[in-house]
Scaffold this motif. Structure first.
Motif, PDB file in Angstrom:
ATOM      1  N   GLN A  24      50.738  24.118  31.554  1.00 42.25           N
ATOM      2  CA  GLN A  24      50.301  24.646  32.853  1.00 42.25           C
ATOM      3  C   GLN A  24      51.471  24.736  33.841  1.00 42.25           C
ATOM      4  N   LYS A  25      52.583  25.320  33.362  1.00 38.23           N
ATOM      5  CA  LYS A  25      53.759  25.481  34.208  1.00 38.23           C
ATOM      6  C   LYS A  25      53.423  26.389  35.400  1.00 38.23           C
ATOM      7  N   PRO A  26      53.872  26.032  36.590  1.00 41.61           N
ATOM      8  CA  PRO A  26      53.525  26.801  37.801  1.00 41.61           C
ATOM      9  C   PRO A  26      53.888  28.285  37.730  1.00 41.61           C
ATOM     10  N   ASN A  27      54.984  28.614  37.016  1.00 40.15           N
ATOM     11  CA  ASN A  27      55.419  30.019  36.993  1.00 40.15           C
ATOM     12  C   ASN A  27      54.469  30.929  36.219  1.00 40.15           C
ATOM     13  N   LEU A  28      53.524  30.354  35.473  1.00 36.84           N
ATOM     14  CA  LEU A  28      52.571  31.171  34.718  1.00 36.84           C
ATOM     15  C   LEU A  28      51.183  31.208  35.339  1.00 36.84           C
ATOM     16  N   GLN A  29      50.933  30.423  36.364  1.00 35.01           N
ATOM     17  CA  GLN A  29      49.565  30.258  36.844  1.00 35.01           C
ATOM     18  C   GLN A  29      48.962  31.524  37.443  1.00 35.01           C
ATOM     19  N   SER A  30      49.796  32.449  37.873  1.00 34.33           N
ATOM     20  CA  SER A  30      49.267  33.722  38.395  1.00 34.33           C
ATOM     21  C   SER A  30      48.827  34.662  37.275  1.00 34.33           C
ATOM     22  N   LEU A  31      49.126  34.300  36.020  1.00 33.67           N
ATOM     23  CA  LEU A  31      48.846  35.180  34.896  1.00 33.67           C
ATOM     24  C   LEU A  31      47.521  34.873  34.204  1.00 33.67           C
ATOM     25  N   TYR A  32      46.816  33.857  34.666  1.00 33.44           N
ATOM     26  CA  TYR A  32      45.497  33.581  34.083  1.00 33.44           C
ATOM     27  C   TYR A  32      44.541  33.161  35.186  1.00 33.44           C
ATOM     28  N   SER A  43      32.997  27.443  37.656  1.00 32.36           N
ATOM     29  CA  SER A  43      33.408  28.559  38.521  1.00 32.36           C
ATOM     30  C   SER A  43      33.472  29.869  37.746  1.00 32.36           C
ATOM     31  N   GLN A  44      33.866  29.791  36.475  1.00 31.85           N
ATOM     32  CA  GLN A  44      33.943  31.001  35.650  1.00 31.85           C
ATOM     33  C   GLN A  44      32.552  31.603  35.455  1.00 31.85           C
ATOM     34  N   ILE A  45      31.562  30.757  35.245  1.00 31.23           N
ATOM     35  CA  ILE A  45      30.173  31.217  35.077  1.00 31.23           C
ATOM     36  C   ILE A  45      29.707  31.948  36.338  1.00 31.23           C
ATOM     37  N   LYS A  46      29.946  31.353  37.493  1.00 30.06           N
ATOM     38  CA  LYS A  46      29.502  31.954  38.752  1.00 30.06           C
ATOM     39  C   LYS A  46      30.182  33.299  38.988  1.00 30.06           C
ATOM     40  N   GLU A  47      31.481  33.358  38.738  1.00 31.85           N
ATOM     41  CA  GLU A  47      32.212  34.605  38.968  1.00 31.85           C
ATOM     42  C   GLU A  47      31.759  35.705  38.012  1.00 31.85           C
ATOM     43  N   LYS A  48      31.611  35.360  36.736  1.00 31.36           N
ATOM     44  CA  LYS A  48      31.229  36.376  35.751  1.00 31.36           C
ATOM     45  C   LYS A  48      29.810  36.873  36.004  1.00 31.36           C
ATOM     46  N   LYS A  49      28.932  35.988  36.413  1.00 31.41           N
ATOM     47  CA  LYS A  49      27.544  36.386  36.667  1.00 31.41           C
ATOM     48  C   LYS A  49      27.493  37.455  37.760  1.00 31.41           C
ATOM     49  N   ILE A  50      28.240  37.260  38.822  1.00 31.56           N
ATOM     50  CA  ILE A  50      28.281  38.233  39.917  1.00 31.56           C
ATOM     51  C   ILE A  50      28.958  39.524  39.462  1.00 31.56           C
ATOM     52  N   ASN A  51      30.099  39.373  38.781  1.00 33.38           N
ATOM     53  CA  ASN A  51      30.897  40.538  38.391  1.00 33.38           C
ATOM     54  C   ASN A  51      30.191  41.390  37.348  1.00 33.38           C
ATOM     55  N   SER A 362      46.710  41.101  36.140  1.00 36.77           N
ATOM     56  CA  SER A 362      46.799  41.989  37.313  1.00 36.77           C
ATOM     57  C   SER A 362      46.087  43.323  37.051  1.00 36.77           C
ATOM     58  N   PHE A 363      46.076  43.766  35.812  1.00 38.36           N
ATOM     59  CA  PHE A 363      45.343  44.978  35.440  1.00 38.36           C
ATOM     60  C   PHE A 363      43.843  44.760  35.624  1.00 38.36           C
ATOM     61  N   PHE A 364      43.320  43.646  35.158  1.00 41.32           N
ATOM     62  CA  PHE A 364      41.905  43.320  35.341  1.00 41.32           C
ATOM     63  C   PHE A 364      41.550  43.264  36.828  1.00 41.32           C
ATOM     64  N   ASN A 365      42.428  42.655  37.620  1.00 42.35           N
ATOM     65  CA  ASN A 365      42.180  42.583  39.062  1.00 42.35           C
ATOM     66  C   ASN A 365      42.087  43.981  39.667  1.00 42.35           C
ATOM     67  N   ALA A 366      42.968  44.878  39.219  1.00 45.28           N
ATOM     68  CA  ALA A 366      43.019  46.230  39.782  1.00 45.28           C
ATOM     69  C   ALA A 366      41.741  47.018  39.496  1.00 45.28           C
ATOM     70  N   VAL A 367      41.107  46.750  38.360  1.00 46.21           N
ATOM     71  CA  VAL A 367      39.880  47.489  38.009  1.00 46.21           C
ATOM     72  C   VAL A 367      38.630  46.651  38.261  1.00 46.21           C
ATOM     73  N   ASN A 368      38.811  45.502  38.911  1.00 41.90           N
ATOM     74  CA  ASN A 368      37.691  44.653  39.358  1.00 41.90           C
ATOM     75  C   ASN A 368      36.805  44.170  38.205  1.00 41.90           C
ATOM     76  N   VAL A 369      37.441  43.627  37.181  1.00 43.30           N
ATOM     77  CA  VAL A 369      36.721  42.991  36.067  1.00 43.30           C
ATOM     78  C   VAL A 369      37.207  41.553  35.954  1.00 43.30           C
ATOM     79  N   THR A 370      36.271  40.621  35.861  1.00 40.72           N
ATOM     80  CA  THR A 370      36.632  39.200  35.780  1.00 40.72           C
ATOM     81  C   THR A 370      37.483  38.916  34.547  1.00 40.72           C
ATOM     82  N   PHE A 371      38.585  38.225  34.763  1.00 40.52           N
ATOM     83  CA  PHE A 371      39.486  37.857  33.670  1.00 40.52           C
ATOM     84  C   PHE A 371      38.960  36.581  33.012  1.00 40.52           C
TER      85      PHE A 371
END
Length: 537
Positions: A24-32, A43-51, A362-371
């Protein structure tokens, strides 16, 4: 019996990127999105349910109903367990989520890690149900039916011998005819020999490949035979009804090239690591029964590579709308397709797969799909009780056996030797003597200083040569023991590689039968990031 634990990071078999991810190196945390632990799934369940209910023009209930309908059709001619049938029905419910792994349609499952991916998926679904009892979790095996690289999947290894299916192939492998596997089966059947488990394997192969007309149906049957009783649901997403949900994303990919832009941006963040995949301007193939070729955009036109097929923008968008099944996502777009059509929480894969998923956030974020949460699958070393006794008798730990063979031999030669076979003490003593000479030399001229340094290098080199000769002599003296050590390591690490990447499950099923799958499922823990040593009788 060796009892040391081998973490993935210390095994020597994972890339620096995977090690950094596991740490869990800090330089990778923006990638997941979230790291895989039980608490983060809330939190993943709540986000995916809405998305999943509102990220496109399709209602969640509609998507679920069509998904279930497609799966039921695919299972229509298969003897399906009650547990799998129940899991398929549960997909209709808004509180049901999937845990997914994907794999190519390797002949007779290919390498052992096919089992470990699916077992990780089954076990994580079970763990999540225990942690979140009001939700349902369905393990999904996503068959890579649209792949077209037949040479990657047309063989498997059995007891060190490669069994290859020689056949010409073009187009998606899921649609490939199984015609011609009768001759292959005759050769493999002879190699299996006789016995109850051998007959079970033969029957499994026959019913999977000789009784089904295409590779997708054959693979589904095989995976269901192995894992149906554990509730695994197998999905072939090469389906027109499912592709309809992907239409907006296909159109955006053709006209906006969003994945290309976003993945290139992410690759810049991975400059200290080997990049797993590079995006194309358009990450889609045009697909028919005997054709799967890249779509290329040039001079305002869309061309299908290596064909005469071409479209204007209006023509290709109309084709997407009416025939989305003709468009096949590549390695960049396939994960998005999966997450659009499934209420998925987690993707489970090997190191290479997780590496390319890390390029996509970042691609998933751009098209609004939960990663999804990304989980490295279980890795396993299967060993017999006899092999464990050998290791114990030879004084070998699992850490020893995981080391490179040259290092293992040198280390054990030093251990077996009655006296030290490295000259570190002598070299250090020599350097101290030359330090005194160099102090004197610094008070004279440069030529004398150079002569002293040259003499030091010559004598150190001489000691190193003697050290190598002594090591070689001790290897000869202890050759019998060292041969037993390397023989054991070669049994456990064929071709000095991981067993799970080399051997086929049938090699171990031959001795253990159905107990093999049961033992793996009961032993492995999906969220453990260590090599599991599973002892077989």
């Amino acid at each position: 019996m060796p009892n040391d634990c081998i973490s993935y990071q210390n095994s020597g078999y994972f890339s620096s990127l995977m090690n950094d991810y596991l740490d869990q190196k800090p330089n990778l945390q923006s990638l997941y999105n979230r790291f895989p632990n039980l608490e983060n799934f809330e939190s993943q369940i709540k986000e995916k349910k809405i998305n999943f209910n509102g990220n496109d023009n399709f209602n969640s209930n509609v998507k679920r109903a069509i998904l279930v309908s497609v799966i039921e059709k695919q299972y229509a001619k298969i003897n399906t367990s009650d547990k799998t049938l129940n899991n398929i029905k549960l997909l209709n419910n808004s509180n049901t989520f999937t845990i997914t792994t994907g794999h190519q349609l390797n002949l007779f499952s290919g390498p052992l890690y096919f089992l470990y991916k699916i077992i990780s998926t089954i076990n994580l679904a079970k763990e999540l149900k225990e942690k979140y009892p009001t939700e349902n979790f369905v393990p999904i095996y996503w068959m890579a039916t649209e792949d077209h690289d037949f040479d990657e999947i047309n063989y498997f290894n059995f007891k060190g011998r490669k069994f290859r299916w020689n056949k010409e192939s073009s187009g998606p492998v899921g649609r490939l005819s199984t015609e011609g596997l009768d001759d292959f089966f005759e050769v493999f059947s002879h190699e299996l020999g006789i016995g109850k488990n051998a007959e079970t394997i033969k029957k499994m192969f026959q019913e999977s490949y000789l009784n089904h007309s295409n590779l997708a149906d054959a693979t589904r049957f095989l995976a269901n035979e192995l894992f149906g009783e554990y509730g695994l649901v197998i999905l072939d997403a090469d389906d027109k009804d499912l592709k309809r949900f992907f239409i907006p994303y296909i159109k955006e990919e053709l006209t906006q090239h969003t994945s290309h832009k976003k993945v290139l941006e992410t690759i810049q963040k991975l400059k200290d690591h080997t990049v797993q995949v590079n995006p194309r301007e358009i990450n889609l193939f045009y697909m028919e029964n005997d054709l799967r070729e890249r779509i290329i955009f040039e001079n305002g036109k869309y061309f299908v590579n290596n064909t005469e097929i071409k479209f204007s923008e209006t023509e290709i968008l109309e084709l997407v709308q009416n025939h989305p099944e003709k468009f096949s996502p590549n390695v960049i777009m396939r994960p998005l397709y999966q997450e659009v059509i499934l209420p998925n929480l987690c993707y489970i894969g090997g190191g290479g797969e997780i590496a390319y998923w890390l390029e996509l956030k970042s691609f998933f974020n751009a098209v609004n799909v939960t990663f999804p949460v990304l989980l490295l699958r279980n890795s396993v070393l299967l060993a017999t009780e006899k092999q464990v006794k050998k290791a114990d008798k030879l004084g070998l730990s699992w850490s020893d056996l995981f080391s490179k063979q040259t290092d293992l031999v040198n280390q054990k030669t030093a251990t077996l030797s009655e006296f030290p076979i490295d000259f570190r003490i002598q070299k250090e003593h020599l350097r101290k003597q030359f330090d005194t000479l160099l102090a004197i030399a610094n008070q004279t001229d440069a030529s004398f200083l150079g002569a002293v340094k040259a003499q030091e290098a010559k004598q150190i080199k001489g000691l190193e040569n003697l050290e190598k000769r002594l090591l070689k002599a001790q290897k000869r003296k202890h050759s019998e023991t060292l041969e037993r050590i390397t023989d054991l390591q070669n049994e456990l690490f064929p071709n000095q590689s991981l067993q799970e990447r080399q051997a086929n499950f049938s090699e171990f099923y031959l001795e253990n039968g159905k107990d093999l799958i049961h033992k793996l499922i009961t032993t492995l823990k999906a969220l453990d990031s260590k090599f599991e040593i599973v002892i077989l009788s």
